[in-house]
Design a protein around this motif. Sequence first.
Motif, PDB file in Angstrom:
ATOM      1  N   PRO A 268       0.793  -1.237   0.000  1.00 19.36           N
ATOM      2  CA  PRO A 268       0.000   0.000   0.000  1.00 19.36           C
ATOM      3  C   PRO A 268       0.831   1.297   0.000  1.00 19.36           C
ATOM      4  N   HIS A 269       2.147   1.220   0.280  1.00 25.65           N
ATOM      5  CA  HIS A 269       2.913   2.467   0.356  1.00 25.65           C
ATOM      6  C   HIS A 269       2.804   3.278  -0.932  1.00 25.65           C
ATOM      7  N   ALA A 270       2.852   2.564  -2.080  1.00 28.00           N
ATOM      8  CA  ALA A 270       2.909   3.266  -3.374  1.00 28.00           C
ATOM      9  C   ALA A 270       1.533   3.458  -4.008  1.00 28.00           C
ATOM     10  N   ALA A 271       0.485   3.152  -3.276  1.00 22.78           N
ATOM     11  CA  ALA A 271      -0.849   3.229  -3.880  1.00 22.78           C
ATOM     12  C   ALA A 271      -1.081   4.616  -4.482  1.00 22.78           C
ATOM     13  N   GLY A 272      -1.612   4.651  -5.670  1.00 22.22           N
ATOM     14  CA  GLY A 272      -1.920   5.918  -6.331  1.00 22.22           C
ATOM     15  C   GLY A 272      -0.756   6.511  -7.102  1.00 22.22           C
ATOM     16  N   LYS A 273       0.428   5.912  -6.994  1.00 25.05           N
ATOM     17  CA  LYS A 273       1.578   6.455  -7.731  1.00 25.05           C
ATOM     18  C   LYS A 273       1.755   5.708  -9.052  1.00 25.05           C
ATOM     19  N   SER A 274       2.453   6.359  -9.967  1.00 26.40           N
ATOM     20  CA  SER A 274       2.661   5.767 -11.294  1.00 26.40           C
ATOM     21  C   SER A 274       4.132   5.469 -11.500  1.00 26.40           C
ATOM     22  N   ALA A 275       4.420   4.304 -12.078  1.00 31.19           N
ATOM     23  CA  ALA A 275       5.814   3.920 -12.339  1.00 31.19           C
ATOM     24  C   ALA A 275       6.361   4.744 -13.496  1.00 31.19           C
ATOM     25  N   THR A 276       7.580   5.255 -13.314  1.00 31.54           N
ATOM     26  CA  THR A 276       8.143   6.096 -14.375  1.00 31.54           C
ATOM     27  C   THR A 276       9.464   5.576 -14.938  1.00 31.54           C
ATOM     28  N   PHE A 277      10.194   4.792 -14.198  1.00 31.06           N
ATOM     29  CA  PHE A 277      11.497   4.338 -14.725  1.00 31.06           C
ATOM     30  C   PHE A 277      12.036   3.269 -13.786  1.00 31.06           C
ATOM     31  N   LEU A 278      12.972   2.495 -14.283  1.00 26.38           N
ATOM     32  CA  LEU A 278      13.602   1.435 -13.488  1.00 26.38           C
ATOM     33  C   LEU A 278      15.074   1.347 -13.864  1.00 26.38           C
ATOM     34  N   VAL A 279      15.935   1.326 -12.866  1.00 23.83           N
ATOM     35  CA  VAL A 279      17.367   1.104 -13.117  1.00 23.83           C
ATOM     36  C   VAL A 279      17.826  -0.054 -12.247  1.00 23.83           C
ATOM     37  N   ALA A 280      18.479  -1.024 -12.877  1.00 22.07           N
ATOM     38  CA  ALA A 280      19.050  -2.154 -12.139  1.00 22.07           C
ATOM     39  C   ALA A 280      20.539  -1.893 -11.962  1.00 22.07           C
ATOM     40  N   LEU A 281      21.086  -2.269 -10.801  1.00 23.88           N
ATOM     41  CA  LEU A 281      22.525  -2.086 -10.622  1.00 23.88           C
ATOM     42  C   LEU A 281      23.137  -3.253  -9.866  1.00 23.88           C
ATOM     43  N   GLY A 282      24.415  -3.445 -10.101  1.00 19.95           N
ATOM     44  CA  GLY A 282      25.101  -4.567  -9.458  1.00 19.95           C
ATOM     45  C   GLY A 282      26.447  -4.809 -10.101  1.00 19.95           C
ATOM     46  N   LYS A 283      26.979  -6.011  -9.837  1.00 23.98           N
ATOM     47  CA  LYS A 283      28.292  -6.351 -10.405  1.00 23.98           C
ATOM     48  C   LYS A 283      28.117  -6.900 -11.817  1.00 23.98           C
ATOM     49  N   VAL A 284      28.977  -6.447 -12.702  1.00 19.36           N
ATOM     50  CA  VAL A 284      28.858  -6.822 -14.115  1.00 19.36           C
ATOM     51  C   VAL A 284      29.436  -8.214 -14.340  1.00 19.36           C
TER      52      VAL A 284
END
Length: 581
Positions: free
Chosen positions: A560-576
């Motif tokens: 429920p924390h994000a209820a009403g919000k819209s997803a705009t972008f995603l970045v994944a990060l880690g070891k290559v």
Amino acid sequence: MKGDFVDARKHQSGYDEGHACRFPASPCDGKIKLPRPIFDAFKTQIADVLLRVFHKRRFIILDLMMPPSPNRDIARTWKYHNATKHSEWSIRASPHYLDWQNHPFPFKIYTTIDPNPLPKDADQTGIVALSAIGASSVPGDAEKVPALGDLARILYFSAGITKKKTYAGGEIYFRAASCTGALYEFELYLVCNDLPDWKAGVYHFSPGDFALRLLRAGDFRGVLVHATASESSIARAPAIIVCAGTYWRNSWKYRTRTYRHFGWDNGTILANMLAMASALRLPAKVVLGFVDSEVNALLDLDTSREVAFSMVSLGRINGESPATPRELSKLNFPTIPLSKSEIDYPGLREIHEASSLETREEVAEWRSAASRWERAAARATRVRQGDASRGGGRVRDSGPTDPIEQVILRRGSTRKFERQPITLDQLLTILTTSTQPIWPGFSLLNNLYLIINAVDGLAPGAYYYHVATADLELLKSGNFRNEARYLGLQQDLPGDAAADVFFLAPLDPILDVFGNRGYRVTQLEAGMLGGKIYLAAYALRLGATGLTFFDDDVTQFFSPHAAGKSATFLVALGKVRKPPQ
Ligand SMILES: Cc1cc2nc3c(=O)[nH]c(=O)nc-3n(C[C@H](O)[C@H](O)[C@H](O)COP(=O)(O)O)c2cc1C
């Protein structure tokens, strides 16, 4: 090909793709409107009549004095946003096969204008990447005028060609900033006064031959000062870079969703540009409030195909340039066609028009909305501050000290992550560096939610990141690698990454305060934040990649924390994970 990341699902969803056609169609939203020129011609008479009415019936004038600005009709953003959402169903229901024979050429080339080569031999700034990425402003009020070498470095490290790869099907020229599908739909234009070693003019930046081509000779900054309603950084800037997006270059693959990509792909360019400006100790500010038609006319853009999206002031002079609206001649310089044919997606022009500002007065009013946003954001923060557990705003990780140029040259989208942990210090360094204020005077529009897969010292789970305090609030614990993979359009990258940063924005209050233009700002800001995360991860010798996502599933996952919000972008990060040699 590297940019073709949907592999077996070589398609992206779209809603009204059936309306796409090979000929420009006039946008029609089914409403009857008084055409603007007719309204302008009768404005005085209408105002007179209304003023008389005003004395009698005060409420009428509020409704009728001006035709409603398209920017305030926020139903148009919701229509666009909802219709361009990805879901598992939409991807299946609307397959799109890429027509490689019609792949758009990724450069705008003016065929009749001679190039003015830019210097290629500038020294590196030596400024440590993390400090350049994290700097939100250049202190002081002293005059700073860039030399041509400074502009060359800014242009190169924002939009220049940094790598070339040869594939069976041809060559791809990769650029300094990441870009969806490696389609590079943004062109940069320089508008400047006389500089120590360069003549005033309006120029197009050509990354292919690393040159500037003169479109208009003379000082045209006054047009931008006028268009921005005398925005102070523009009025005091010796040089301004305007970024313009070309629909077809990106819609070839992403169709109507391209307008979101405009924000992201322009945003990653701006992340690099601000970092470079800071390394060169040049004041720089991203400006989004301007009369669209005036800026497009200055660049002589064919607005059915290409439109100005953002501008950046560079440097500072004492005194302000006056706002000088000018009659601008059409230039009609020929350019190389991008493809054999182009497909028109009317939804793109529709959302662009909906988020356009039409007058200086509207621009000034729009800019003042920022203070209302601050009040709304402050209220939201008071409500949301929960049981945050970690962080505390420390600037961390002394880590590698590579200069910003080396980091930009090294950056590339990670194609495979090792399932190995990164450290909490690394994660918090990336987050704190990337979320320094972007808009002087008001806070970010996007919120950051994370799936933590493997971070030493942090339990795997879903988190909310409090930008102001650099705290990570645990929303739910658990191993969510499968969920991350699913949310990132069923790609392995977010499932394998150490951490996935999702941006979600409360579009209701944003549109309420900023109108449809708020949508442009939100997407652009997400791209800038994502671009900074890319750079900060590479500064720490980690990897990162931007990703697309299933919109509503992302919101649901963090609710429920994000209820009403819209997803705009995603970045994944880690070891290559390095490809086998
Ligand atoms: C907003 C955005 C979304 C992206 N989405 C994906 C994606 O879903 N899958 C993927 O493999 N790469 C994705 N990428 C990476 C691009 O394919 C990549 O930036 C492009 O091919 C240029 O390569 P480079 O970043 O290595 O320079 C995305 C990049 C951006 C900026």
